[in-house]
Design an enzyme around this catalytic site. Structure first.
Site, mmCIF file in Angstrom:
data_model
loop_
_atom_site.group_PDB
_atom_site.id
_atom_site.type_symbol
_atom_site.label_atom_id
_atom_site.label_comp_id
_atom_site.label_asym_id
_atom_site.label_seq_id
_atom_site.Cartn_x
_atom_site.Cartn_y
_atom_site.Cartn_z
ATOM 1 N N SER A 219 57.331 45.187 43.498
ATOM 2 C CA SER A 219 56.564 45.398 44.700
ATOM 3 C C SER A 219 55.183 45.284 44.215
ATOM 4 O O SER A 219 54.682 46.065 43.276
ATOM 5 C CB SER A 219 56.959 46.916 45.110
ATOM 6 O OG SER A 219 56.120 47.180 46.202
ATOM 7 N N ASP B 6 45.244 72.873 61.732
ATOM 8 C CA ASP B 6 44.826 71.274 61.128
ATOM 9 C C ASP B 6 45.434 70.270 62.171
ATOM 10 O O ASP B 6 44.677 69.323 62.036
ATOM 11 C CB ASP B 6 44.905 71.381 59.629
ATOM 12 C CG ASP B 6 43.588 71.849 59.063
ATOM 13 O OD1 ASP B 6 42.496 72.058 59.820
ATOM 14 O OD2 ASP B 6 43.538 72.001 57.886
ATOM 15 N N GLN C 79 48.156 66.809 59.380
ATOM 16 C CA GLN C 79 48.174 67.121 58.071
ATOM 17 C C GLN C 79 49.644 67.983 57.955
ATOM 18 O O GLN C 79 49.904 68.436 56.781
ATOM 19 C CB GLN C 79 47.227 68.391 57.924
ATOM 20 C CG GLN C 79 45.767 68.053 58.580
ATOM 21 C CD GLN C 79 45.110 67.108 57.869
ATOM 22 O OE1 GLN C 79 44.883 67.372 56.740
ATOM 23 N NE2 GLN C 79 44.671 66.060 58.411
ATOM 24 N N HIS D 135 57.572 38.973 39.818
ATOM 25 C CA HIS D 135 58.290 37.726 40.371
ATOM 26 C C HIS D 135 57.899 36.681 39.156
ATOM 27 O O HIS D 135 58.702 35.724 39.069
ATOM 28 C CB HIS D 135 57.889 37.359 41.651
ATOM 29 C CG HIS D 135 56.264 36.850 41.728
ATOM 30 N ND1 HIS D 135 55.522 38.017 41.917
ATOM 31 C CD2 HIS D 135 55.723 35.790 41.554
ATOM 32 C CE1 HIS D 135 54.244 37.501 42.083
ATOM 33 N NE2 HIS D 135 54.194 36.182 41.886
ATOM 34 N N LEU E 271 48.154 30.256 44.939
ATOM 35 C CA LEU E 271 49.159 30.040 45.875
ATOM 36 C C LEU E 271 50.043 31.335 45.951
ATOM 37 O O LEU E 271 50.599 31.659 45.018
ATOM 38 C CB LEU E 271 50.274 28.896 45.593
ATOM 39 C CG LEU E 271 49.352 27.604 45.812
ATOM 40 C CD1 LEU E 271 50.376 26.503 45.123
ATOM 41 C CD2 LEU E 271 49.024 27.255 47.252
ATOM 42 N N LYS F 101 49.893 26.715 39.351
ATOM 43 C CA LYS F 101 51.412 27.326 39.785
ATOM 44 C C LYS F 101 52.038 26.003 39.446
ATOM 45 O O LYS F 101 52.000 25.097 39.738
ATOM 46 C CB LYS F 101 51.444 27.611 41.281
ATOM 47 C CG LYS F 101 52.636 28.419 41.780
ATOM 48 C CD LYS F 101 52.641 29.018 42.931
ATOM 49 C CE LYS F 101 53.901 29.963 43.100
ATOM 50 N NZ LYS F 101 53.541 30.889 44.149
ATOM 51 N N GLU G 287 46.441 58.450 46.910
ATOM 52 C CA GLU G 287 47.623 58.855 46.537
ATOM 53 C C GLU G 287 48.598 57.886 45.769
ATOM 54 O O GLU G 287 49.215 58.426 45.049
ATOM 55 C CB GLU G 287 48.502 59.450 47.898
ATOM 56 C CG GLU G 287 47.596 60.552 48.552
ATOM 57 C CD GLU G 287 46.201 60.278 49.415
ATOM 58 O OE1 GLU G 287 46.194 59.020 49.491
ATOM 59 O OE2 GLU G 287 45.541 61.263 49.804
ATOM 60 N N HIS H 268 57.502 28.689 45.791
ATOM 61 C CA HIS H 268 57.648 30.314 45.307
ATOM 62 C C HIS H 268 59.102 30.613 45.273
ATOM 63 O O HIS H 268 59.609 30.564 46.207
ATOM 64 C CB HIS H 268 56.885 30.963 46.279
ATOM 65 C CG HIS H 268 56.622 32.372 45.817
ATOM 66 N ND1 HIS H 268 55.564 32.890 45.114
ATOM 67 C CD2 HIS H 268 57.406 33.246 45.894
ATOM 68 C CE1 HIS H 268 55.488 34.373 44.755
ATOM 69 N NE2 HIS H 268 56.912 34.309 45.292
#
Lengths: 574, 574
Positions: A83, A377, A381, A36, A146, A206, A320, A220
């Site tokens: 993200s 399992d 899984q 951002h 912030l 900020k 992962e 923001h």
């Protein structure tokens, strides 16, 4: 504005980059994990002299390269961010590549927000960077205290961040992020620190420099242009002479003639095992291929690659998000990463895969242990949503082999695919039904058995059930065609649309978004759409033997044959 | 076997639990975050006297409650584990509920593996537990140093874990995990420590007590029964007298008559705003409703609930995995959690949602800022895969309102739904088209406009485009029916299958797994399937104004009208 001083000092004296040759392997890399801060990103391009004032004015306008969050439509942006919590894990991948693959002295700089330090993925990155001793990586943490809707958990408690980083084995330096000398000293220390990565924990304001918003909550993502520019001293159009990197060529790994694995028709081999065999052979033939795994390489069989090409194998442990992010980072530098874990656990990194597509990244993912057929399992899984998950990624390829020789061909094809490709493998040994000379083009299908009364479309484990069902049906006088839809996306719409007979689709997957819906989508718009019965897993599975579970889910030969019979009966009475 | 001593000491003297009343709100909670320790989980139930030896012998057999990884088919298991790194974040949700909602003195014990400490989600949990001063939470970290395929990053470096935990504000205690006295003392210290959570970092031996496998690599997940039992002293059938909890009733929040928000037809309101309004009203009417948000409550409008019901609002910061996990933990204790963030960022928690379904959890998720219609912020913020993602969750409900009054009704309905429900909201203000007295049953649809030539099926933002297209078409003499598919799952198959006219589906989502495929799946198996044209987002979007982006994606009124015209023309020439 909070990170502007940090970025300016970096650009002026430490970031070594040839803006005329952004793909140069010698370049340092700079990622704004806090995407951002895009006005600052574009401001740096202005300062570097590669972006015109006119284009700068197109920020966020339709058709502009200057998107709300940076993306690689600009040649100086390697990966999309926006993200939060992804830039640093991707930076770890780049730094790992720099040290262990490219073997070049470039540095990776990542500007992080303090809000995003709450994302677990940041701490996966921090732990891995330390474990792999990535002293070529510097995280610059812009602690403006912030977030979007108020203060972060830790405000300006710089020492909280520094202590945590230190406990992870990092060199952590606290600075005033608006004190140029402190920043300069910290960058110098980062550059000279060996054996561990450095984090610069910077106290910032900020909205720094514009009194109306400085250190105020509630601003923001809000535009404040003219007045702020005035208070900051007006438009100055400074052009910085960014230092160029030392020339350098990336290390090349030795290659050999490929010795592709082959399996005898009638023998049995798990597709996950064939994946490992094929990947190892691919690694021998193509020195750019690297493999990463999430601490299950003895299950995914990535360990075969690891044993044959230890220098190009990366253990990412049970993390992962870092697994996928490292692959994204490595492909920026031209490597061809194959990342594997259980398909169910790739769901942990779904946001990273989504963002990888926006990064225009080329990564190859392999998810093993798909579906109820894994057996004892149990459901945690079993990947039953992975086809839906990966089909809904922009520009993705989704492959699902049923036998060993087919797996080898698909792994070879993946090496040359652009974008996100996903290979779904099966735990169980399955019969080899194709010769090793068969070809399996991406976007194709195989008619494994001819027939005119009904078509059965399966892939992977269900293809074998479909073949068994067709045998049963033949004994009853029903001629069933069996189609192997190994390429779920792109799909062989032409073959499917030419069928002109009722269709049974069968998949070891939930009914939503999987093979069955892919077939329905391919058939949509036909003047006369054949009747389709979709077999899929509908109830939550439990533990059990694979054949018990395929039966309980209604996707084994018995249920396929019954669905086919029903369609043939209905057609006769219609 | 590595955690057996830790578990035994816990059961014998510290875990307060009434096995005859597992739902009692006074009970302590025990989660095996390392779900692969299922033999130990079931062994504890044997020791507590609630599981027969006969049933114990059904481990992993088809039809048994003793699955490969524990699931709530057993009454003493609260949540499914087996995807590592989830038990502790869920435990944070339970402990938060214990302190701030139930206000009962129960404790939450979580047995964690050392391998899973690499998962970022564990550190999200650790940070939140400290921030919220959860001294009712104890993490027991079983450091057996061996993962599935070899040693972890840190082996038996207990102090590494302890230092990191300490830096996060935890009370960290290092123990020998096979020394009963040290374990006992650590549990006592955990129980008496206030203001911060405690972690017991225990050095253990994998396969402890069976010399053939003890501390050996290569035995992960392998069965070793008889010989091991013999060496350990044979079957003993010990029954432990587990201490019972003090009786206690959970706190109840005051309720009032609901004052449901209503919006005037023709006015404009964003569905995300209506979500906030409705949730706040729901919170007044139902004291069990709680809300959580991922540091974007001023965008999702969960802040309206937060302002009206601050005691039941939980800020989870930028940590979406913890956000969903906390909701899962809270619903175990009977609360009704609504968790919100941008729909795009819920993909960060996909594995948690997947596992929540296996946990038979009832949670309500709201994802805002869906689709290209968000405009300038660009693709990283646009959810375009969320319908596919949430449809492919077992037993899920997927709702997508188009106006304020409908949103209110759907939020009210969500409060009483079982399982995972997902509400997709839109950033932009959209016209109110329904009266506040209209009903929107789950699994239904609304025919917003009658017509006979072609049906247009949309939802959310595209419904308004569909209505505009129908106006245009009417002027051309084409009569278009417009259907609002606000309940994408379950779907109103009856209405769709009765259409008997060509259909245009239109969605602000990728073509895969979304509204269009849901419609196709509902139509499958019809004797005569109508032609369907599926409009969806096919190219990677950029920044721009919402209307520019809807147009560029081919999902605005203009493109809908053209697709409808085409279908009507084709029908006429057929």
């Amino acid at each position: 504005m909070s990170a502007a001083d940090l970025a300016a000092v970096l650009l002026a004296g430490h970031f070594r980059y040839d803006y005329d040759d952004p793909k140069s392997p010698a370049n340092d890399r700079l990622i704004f994990s806090k995407g951002h801060a895009s006005p600052l990103v574009y401001g740096l391009f202005r300062a570097a002299g590669v972006l015109s004032e006119e284009e700068f004015g197109t920020y966020r306008l339709f058709g502009s390269r200057l998107e709300g969050h940076p993306t690689p439509v600009l040649p100086w942006v390697d990966v999309a961010t926006g993200s939060l919590g992804q830039g640093l894990p991707i930076g770890v991948g780049m730094a790992l590549a720099g040290k262990q693959l490219d073997r070049l002295p470039f540095r990776v700089w990542v500007i992080c927000g303090d809000s995003e330090m709450a994302e677990g993925s940041m701490w996966e990155a921090i732990e891995h960077a330390s474990f792999y001793e990535l002293d070529n990586l510097t995280a610059i943490i812009d602690v403006n205290r912030l977030g979007q809707r108020g203060e972060t958990m830790h405000g300006w408690n710089l020492s909280y961040f520094a202590r945590r980083l230190d406990a992870c084995g990092w060199n952590a330096i606290e600075v005033d992020g608006h004190d140029v000398e402190q920043i300069e000293a910290a960058y110098e220390e980062a550059e000279s620190t060996t054996g561990k990565p450095t984090a610069i924990v910077a106290k910032t304001l900020k909205g720094k420099g514009y009194s109306k918003v400085e250190n105020q909550d509630g601003w923001h993502g809000k535009a404040i242009a003219e007045e702020a520019i005035e208070e900051l001293g007006g438009v100055r159009n400074i052009v910085v002479d960014v230092p160029k990197p030392q020339a350098g060529k990336p290390h090349e790994f030795e290659t050999a003639d490929a010795d592709w694995p082959t399996y005898e028709i009638g023998s049995k081999i798990a597709t996950r095992r064939a994946y490992g065999d094929a990947l190892a052979a691919l690694g021998a033939a193509d020195g750019k291929v690297v493999a990463l795994d999430g601490e299950v390489s003895n299950s995914t069989y990535a360990e075969i690659f690891g044993k044959e090409h230890p220098e190009r194998f990366f253990e990412m442990f049970i993390a992962e998000q870092q697994l996928v992010a490292a692959a994204v980072g490595m492909q920026v530098l031209g490597w061809k990463p194959f990342a594997s874990t259980f398909a169910a656990f790739l769901s942990r990194a779904y946001d990273f895969v989504r963002m990888a597509a926006i990064s225009r990244a080329t990564i190859k993912l392999c998810g093993s242990h798909a579906g109820v057929s894994i057996g004892e399992d149990g459901p945690s899984q079993m990947a039953l949503e992975d086809i839906a998950e990966f089909r809904a990624i922009h520009g993705s390829t989704v492959l699902y082999p049923s036998d060993g020789n087919q797996t080898v061909k698909l792994v070879r094809a993946m090496a040359d695919l652009d974008g996100i490709s996903f290979l779904r493998t099966t735990r169980a040994d399955t019969p080899v039904i194709y010769g090793s000379d068969e070809e399996f083009p991406i976007g194709g299908s195989k008619t494994v058995r001819e027939g005119d009364d009904v078509a059965i479309v399966g892939a992977g484990i269900t293809l074998h059930e479909a073949l068994e069902a067709a045998e049963t049906l033949e004994a009853e006088g029903i001629s069933a065609r069996v189609i192997d839809l190994y390429s779920v996306k792109p799909i062989d719409a032409e073959t499917l649309r030419g069928l002109q007979m009722p269709i049974v689709t069968v998949e070891d997957h939930w009914p939503e978004g999987g093979l069955g819906e892919a077939v329905l989508a391919a058939l949509a718009g036909l003047e006369e759409t054949p009747r389709v019965t979709k077999l899929a897993v509908r109830d939550l599975p439990h533990s059990g033997k694979p054949d018990q579970l395929l039966n309980a889910a209604g996707i084994d030969a018995e249920h396929i044959a019954e669905a086919a019979r029903q369609l043939v009966r209905e057609r006769a009475t219609a």
